[in-house]
Design a protein around this motif. Structure first.
Motif, short mmCIF file in Angstrom:
data_model
loop_
_atom_site.label_atom_id
_atom_site.label_comp_id
_atom_site.label_asym_id
_atom_site.label_seq_id
_atom_site.Cartn_x
_atom_site.Cartn_y
_atom_site.Cartn_z
N SER A 175 0.74 -1.23 0.19
CA SER A 175 0.10 0.15 -0.05
C SER A 175 0.95 1.14 0.05
O SER A 175 1.98 1.24 0.31
CB SER A 175 -1.12 0.02 1.43
OG SER A 175 -0.28 0.05 2.49
N ILE A 176 0.20 2.38 -0.33
CA ILE A 176 0.81 3.56 -0.23
C ILE A 176 -0.06 4.70 0.78
O ILE A 176 -1.19 4.50 1.04
CB ILE A 176 0.99 4.10 -1.52
CG1 ILE A 176 -0.23 4.77 -2.10
CG2 ILE A 176 2.01 3.46 -2.32
CD1 ILE A 176 -0.38 5.43 -3.21
N ILE A 177 0.67 5.60 1.14
CA ILE A 177 -0.26 6.68 1.70
C ILE A 177 -0.80 7.60 0.80
O ILE A 177 0.27 8.22 0.14
CB ILE A 177 0.38 7.35 2.89
CG1 ILE A 177 1.15 6.08 4.13
CG2 ILE A 177 -0.31 8.38 3.68
CD1 ILE A 177 -0.05 5.59 4.74
N ALA A 178 -2.07 8.11 0.66
CA ALA A 178 -2.35 8.75 -0.15
C ALA A 178 -2.38 10.17 0.32
O ALA A 178 -1.75 10.24 1.27
CB ALA A 178 -3.91 8.42 -0.63
N GLU A 179 -2.48 11.31 -0.89
CA GLU A 179 -2.26 12.85 -0.40
C GLU A 179 -3.29 13.05 0.74
O GLU A 179 -2.94 13.81 1.63
CB GLU A 179 -2.61 13.56 -1.59
CG GLU A 179 -1.25 13.26 -2.53
CD GLU A 179 -1.78 14.18 -3.81
OE1 GLU A 179 -2.61 15.10 -3.78
OE2 GLU A 179 -0.78 13.91 -4.62
N ASP A 180 -4.33 12.27 0.88
CA ASP A 180 -5.42 12.95 1.90
C ASP A 180 -5.00 12.26 3.32
O ASP A 180 -5.80 12.32 4.26
CB ASP A 180 -6.60 12.41 1.38
CG ASP A 180 -6.95 10.99 1.31
OD1 ASP A 180 -6.11 10.16 1.41
OD2 ASP A 180 -7.96 10.64 0.79
#
Length: 82
Positions: A15-20
């Motif tokens: 996973s990634i951490i999204a901008e939000d």
């Protein structure tokens, strides 16, 4: 008579951490080792855009995941032959 098979399962989510600030899962890795030490490994990419943006990270994680499953496979297979 029904046979019960023992299987060791492995799962990992990439996973990634999204901008939000939320987490976005873009791939799932899965593997199993049966009671004879036979491995099976696969993956599913759920977000191709993120996957392509993080291809190097994916390949690193995929290699480490395979190493983990194969290490368990070797351990089980060795115990079976003893």
């Amino acid at each position: 008579m029904a046979q019960i098979d023992k299987t060791t399962q492995f799962n990992q989510q990439l996973s990634i951490i999204a901008e939000d600030g939320g987490t976005v899962i873009y791939a799932n890795l899965n593997g199993a080792v049966d009671e004879q030490g036979i491995p099976s490994i696969g993956y599913n990419v759920s977000d191709g855009v993120i996957y392509r943006e993080h291809l190097s990270d994916f390949r690193t994680a995929w290699s480490a995941f395979q190493d983990t499953v194969f290490a368990e496979s070797d351990k089980v297979a060795s115990a079976v032959t003893e």
